[in-house]
Scaffold this motif. Structure first.
Motif, short mmCIF file in Angstrom:
data_model
loop_
_atom_site.label_atom_id
_atom_site.label_comp_id
_atom_site.label_asym_id
_atom_site.label_seq_id
_atom_site.Cartn_x
_atom_site.Cartn_y
_atom_site.Cartn_z
N LEU A 67 0.03 -6.59 3.03
CA LEU A 67 0.79 -7.79 3.35
C LEU A 67 1.44 -8.29 2.06
O LEU A 67 1.12 -7.80 0.98
CB LEU A 67 -0.13 -8.87 3.94
CG LEU A 67 -0.91 -8.49 5.21
CD1 LEU A 67 -1.84 -9.61 5.63
CD2 LEU A 67 0.03 -8.14 6.35
N ILE A 68 2.35 -9.24 2.20
CA ILE A 68 3.06 -9.76 1.02
C ILE A 68 2.56 -11.16 0.68
O ILE A 68 2.42 -12.01 1.55
CB ILE A 68 4.59 -9.80 1.30
CG1 ILE A 68 5.18 -8.41 1.20
CG2 ILE A 68 5.30 -10.74 0.37
CD1 ILE A 68 5.42 -7.92 -0.22
N ASP A 91 -3.18 -5.67 -0.85
CA ASP A 91 -3.89 -4.79 0.05
C ASP A 91 -5.02 -5.56 0.73
O ASP A 91 -5.90 -6.10 0.07
CB ASP A 91 -4.45 -3.60 -0.73
CG ASP A 91 -5.36 -2.75 0.15
OD1 ASP A 91 -4.84 -2.18 1.11
OD2 ASP A 91 -6.57 -2.70 -0.13
N PHE A 92 -5.01 -5.63 2.05
CA PHE A 92 -6.09 -6.24 2.82
C PHE A 92 -6.90 -5.12 3.46
O PHE A 92 -6.78 -4.85 4.65
CB PHE A 92 -5.54 -7.19 3.89
CG PHE A 92 -5.10 -8.51 3.35
CD1 PHE A 92 -3.90 -8.63 2.68
CD2 PHE A 92 -5.90 -9.65 3.49
CE1 PHE A 92 -3.49 -9.85 2.16
CE2 PHE A 92 -5.49 -10.87 2.97
CZ PHE A 92 -4.28 -10.97 2.31
N GLU A 93 -7.70 -4.48 2.67
CA GLU A 93 -8.57 -3.41 3.14
C GLU A 93 -7.81 -2.39 3.99
O GLU A 93 -8.20 -2.06 5.09
CB GLU A 93 -9.76 -4.01 3.88
CG GLU A 93 -10.57 -4.91 2.96
CD GLU A 93 -11.67 -5.67 3.65
OE1 GLU A 93 -11.58 -5.85 4.87
OE2 GLU A 93 -12.62 -6.08 2.97
N GLY A 94 -6.69 -1.95 3.46
CA GLY A 94 -5.94 -0.90 4.14
C GLY A 94 -4.68 -1.37 4.84
O GLY A 94 -3.91 -0.56 5.33
N LEU A 95 -4.50 -2.68 4.92
CA LEU A 95 -3.28 -3.23 5.52
C LEU A 95 -2.53 -3.92 4.39
O LEU A 95 -3.13 -4.71 3.67
CB LEU A 95 -3.68 -4.25 6.59
CG LEU A 95 -2.67 -4.59 7.67
CD1 LEU A 95 -2.53 -3.42 8.63
CD2 LEU A 95 -3.12 -5.82 8.44
N ARG A 115 2.19 7.54 7.45
CA ARG A 115 1.22 7.81 8.52
C ARG A 115 0.02 6.90 8.37
O ARG A 115 -1.09 7.36 8.15
CB ARG A 115 0.79 9.27 8.45
CG ARG A 115 1.93 10.22 8.69
CD ARG A 115 1.42 11.62 8.65
NE ARG A 115 0.50 11.83 9.77
CZ ARG A 115 0.60 12.84 10.61
NH1 ARG A 115 1.55 13.72 10.46
NH2 ARG A 115 -0.26 12.99 11.59
N ASN A 116 0.24 5.61 8.45
CA ASN A 116 -0.88 4.67 8.41
C ASN A 116 -0.76 3.76 9.63
O ASN A 116 0.14 3.93 10.45
CB ASN A 116 -0.88 3.87 7.11
CG ASN A 116 0.43 3.14 6.88
OD1 ASN A 116 1.15 2.82 7.82
ND2 ASN A 116 0.75 2.87 5.63
N GLU A 117 -1.67 2.81 9.72
CA GLU A 117 -1.69 1.95 10.90
C GLU A 117 -0.41 1.14 11.04
O GLU A 117 0.06 0.88 12.15
CB GLU A 117 -2.89 1.01 10.79
CG GLU A 117 -3.44 0.60 12.11
CD GLU A 117 -4.68 -0.25 11.95
OE1 GLU A 117 -5.65 -0.01 12.66
OE2 GLU A 117 -4.68 -1.18 11.12
N GLN A 118 0.16 0.72 9.92
CA GLN A 118 1.39 -0.06 9.95
C GLN A 118 2.61 0.80 10.25
O GLN A 118 3.66 0.29 10.61
CB GLN A 118 1.59 -0.78 8.61
CG GLN A 118 0.67 -1.98 8.43
CD GLN A 118 0.76 -2.56 7.02
OE1 GLN A 118 0.41 -1.91 6.05
NE2 GLN A 118 1.22 -3.78 6.91
#
Lengths: 92, 314
Positions: A86-87, A80-84, A62-65
């Motif tokens: 990425l790899i 972690d990009f402030e809550g997002l 249940r997050n933005e992604q």
């Protein structure tokens, strides 16, 4: 839905996972399991990964992604990009 | 896809393949990296490695200090409909935006029409204030009175949050030329607002509206952005800023952006902003998926088809 990708792992581990998930291509497993089963499965994967083995698990969150994932082995790392998440592939 | 159709390179993404703005991740913030194009991907490169950016799945790209971006990267971001904001550490912003994700000018024309008519403009401005005072009837209030009510509402919010979080509050102060000046709350407010502006800006341009044609604000190229952002400031940006300043654990800006992302997601902000803009422009039922129709203006019958030879009509 949970997706698990196993690379260079012992055959026994792959077989074990098919008790919960469907192997739709070599090393690619999908299925719907509860969060608790998923965690225990991931624990099992980590225990039996073996030398040089890699595993990636993706599941809904249940997050933005709308998803979250775990990785073990290999060199690509989640950042972690402030809550997002990425790899990052490391520079050689 | 046909077999042997090799060059994905240089292949434009169709507008229908793009993720609608309401379904995108709100923003990605980058700093100290090079953003360029690699094998048809938008990538961020630092000394530790290469990170692939899901360009067609995020709304806004916030570029912080120490970022460099190439022409080819901007091209891909533009094609993907990403709004790119260059942001300083505080609230200094510079915008660039991609062409609308929505090729029709239906919303832009409604906006221009409403802004240009004094009575309509007043009605929309009032409706914007009404959204902030849901329990009260403000339909008879003058603009002057509404400004006063809004000022009081903001001050009340500041005071309430300051006491709730045990913060020493001396009022809103910021220096646009020196973002590191000011206390933690004031800096946090600037950072939270700049994220909110970026995200709202994305919703506005995604609908093809003009960020400059504001109803309450006027005279600035981002007037409409400030108008719409003000609808959510008290609910989103201000509490996030006070919370981050009170419970700061590491980098203040990072914490503000992280919390903003959570709240934006929980509040379905992108979806709401799109719905609210459509409501304010009097076009709530307008179809977002419709094909853009290019027509010619006609003063008597409204419009006539374009791409037609009218030489025989004369």
């Amino acid at each position: 839905m949970t997706v698990l990708v196993l690379t260079a792992v012992p055959v026994g581990l792959r077989g074990h996972i098919t008790r919960w998930l469907l192997e739709i291509a070599p090393g690619v497993f999908v299925g719907t399991v509860t969060a608790r089963v998923r965690d225990l499965m991931w624990q099992r994967v980590n225990e039996h990964l073996g030398e040089g083995g890699r595993a990636v698990m993706v599941y809904p969150a249940r997050n933005e992604q709308g998803l979250a994932f775990k990785v073990v082995g290999g060199t690509w790392e989640p950042v972690d990009f402030e809550g997002l998440t990425l790899i990052r592939k490391p520079s050689r | 896809m046909t077999e042997g159709r090799v060059p994905l390179s240089g292949e434009r993404v169709g507008i229908g393949e793009l993720q609608p703005v309401s379904r995108r991740s709100s923003f990605v913030y980058l700093e100290h990296c090079v953003v360029h194009r690699d094998a048809n991907a938008v990538v961020s490169v630092t000394e530790s490695g290469t990170t692939y950016l899901p360009a067609a799945a995020v709304g806004t790209l916030l570029l912080g200090p120490g970022t460099r971006i190439t022409h080819q990267a901007m091209l891909l971001l533009g094609e993907s409909g990403v709004v790119v904001c260059w942001v300083g550490e505080g609230d200094t912003r510079l915008y660039a935006w991609a062409p609308s994700l929505f090729q029709s000018t239906r919303f832009l024309e409604a906006q221009a029409r409403l802004v240009s008519n004094r009575q309509d403009r007043l009605r929309v401005a009032r409706q914007m204030y009404q959204m902030r005072f849901p329990g009260e009837d403000v339909s008879k209030a003058t603009m002057q009175r509404l400004r006063g009510m809004e000022g009081a509402r903001i001050r009340r919010t500041y005071r309430h949050l300051a006491s709730a979080f045990g913060i020493d509050w001396h009022g809103r102060h910021y220096d646009p030329n020196n973002s590191s000046a000011g206390d933690d709350v004031n800096r946090a407010l600037s950072i939270a607002n700049s994220v909110l502006y970026g995200v709202v800006h994305t919703a506005i341009v995604a609908l093809g509206c003009s960020p400059g044609l504001g109803f309450v604000h006027t005279g600035h190229s981002l007037s409409f952005v400030y108008d719409v952002a003000d609808l959510y400031k008290v609910e989103l940006a201000i509490p996030v800023a006070f919370e981050a300043a009170a419970q700061r654990t590491g980098s203040l800006s990072s914490q503000v952006r992280r919390t903003m992302r959570e709240r934006i997601h929980e509040a379905h902000l992108l979806e709401r902003a799109v719905d609210d803009i459509r409501l304010l422009l009097g076009t709530p039922d307008a179809d977002l998926g419709g094909e853009p129709g290019l027509v010619l203006f006609d003063d008597r019958i409204g419009e006539v088809p374009a791409g037609t030879d009218y030489s025989s009509d004369v």
